[in-house]
Scaffold this active site. Structure first.
Site, PDB file in Angstrom:
ATOM      1  NE  ARG A   1       2.767  -7.508   0.004  1.00  0.00           N
ATOM      2  CZ  ARG A   1       2.890  -8.431  -0.944  1.00  0.00           C
ATOM      3  NH1 ARG A   1       3.759  -8.269  -1.905  1.00  0.00           N
ATOM      4  NH2 ARG A   1       2.129  -9.498  -0.938  1.00  0.00           N
TER       5      ARG A   1
ATOM      6  CG  HIS B   1      10.108 -12.466  -1.001  1.00  0.00           C
ATOM      7  ND1 HIS B   1      10.108 -12.525  -2.377  1.00  0.00           N
ATOM      8  CD2 HIS B   1       8.813 -12.649  -0.627  1.00  0.00           C
ATOM      9  CE1 HIS B   1       8.880 -12.736  -2.817  1.00  0.00           C
ATOM     10  NE2 HIS B   1       8.073 -12.804  -1.779  1.00  0.00           N
TER      11      HIS B   1
ATOM     12  CE  LYS C   1      -0.220 -19.778  -5.597  1.00  0.00           C
ATOM     13  NZ  LYS C   1       0.615 -19.043  -4.663  1.00  0.00           N
TER      14      LYS C   1
ATOM     15  CB  SER D   1       6.399 -11.807  -6.888  1.00  0.00           C
ATOM     16  OG  SER D   1       7.298 -11.973  -5.824  1.00  0.00           O
TER      17      SER D   1
END
Ligand code: ADP
Length: 160
Positions: free
Chosen positions: A90, A17, A41, A128
């Site tokens: 990514r 990040h 979430k 993460s």
């Protein structure tokens, strides 16, 4: 003088990040890092932990600001007069997810553009969710997250 918003869960913030923020801040006049608060979430870190960690990590950069937000991200972008949403990518799986998200945001607000920054190869594997799992088993995450983040992660799993 184009401002940009970088939204994410940052649960926790990683070197991946920070690399995106560091690169984006040289392209855009201001970067507003927006820590998402989504009641659907489940986060490991609290909103305050995520915001405080991120604020501390970006304090060396004078054009980067950190806030939390629990509504649509395009609404936040309009509020700070930002024309760009930044997302990091990514791999193809990320791109597929991010592309759908970008289409949705474009539908909500056609005047706001999503800009994708590809990961720096050295941060390609940082995620993460995997870092949390590794930390939960007492693994060494020191090459993946800053020290302040590693110590908060450690405190979360101290009982195990
Ligand atoms: P979200 O729940 O919104 O995906 P994340 O905190 O997982 O929040 O990620 C925020 C943004 O940062 C996303 O665009 C994600 O693809 C990007 N990102 C996460 N890790 C990396 C990394 N290692 N390299 C580049 N971009 C990354």
């Amino acid at each position: 003088m184009v401002k940009a918003v970088f939204p994410g869960s940052f649960d926790p913030p990683t070197f991946g990040h920070l690399n995106i923020i560091e690169r984006a801040r040289t392209i855009f006049s201001e970067i507003h890092v927006v820590v998402a608060v989504n009641s659907e979430k489940k986060y490991l870190l609290t909103e305050i932990e995520r915001v405080d960690l991120m604020k501390d990590l970006v304090k060396k950069w004078d054009n980067v600001f950190v806030h939390s937000w629990n509504h649509l991200i395009v609404q936040y972008a309009k509020q700070v007069d930002a024309r760009v949403l930044i997302r990091g990518v990514r791999n193809l799986a990320d791109f597929s997810y991010e592309f759908d998200l970008a289409m949705m945001n474009h539908g909500l607000s056609p005047d706001i553009e999503t800009v994708f920054l590809s990961t720096d190869p050295q941060y390609f594997v940082l995620r993460s969710s995997a870092i949390k799992e590794l930390a939960s088993f007492g693994g060494d995450v020191s090459t993946m997250v800053p020290e302040t983040v590693a110590s908060v992660l450690k405190s979360k799993f101290v009982h195990i």
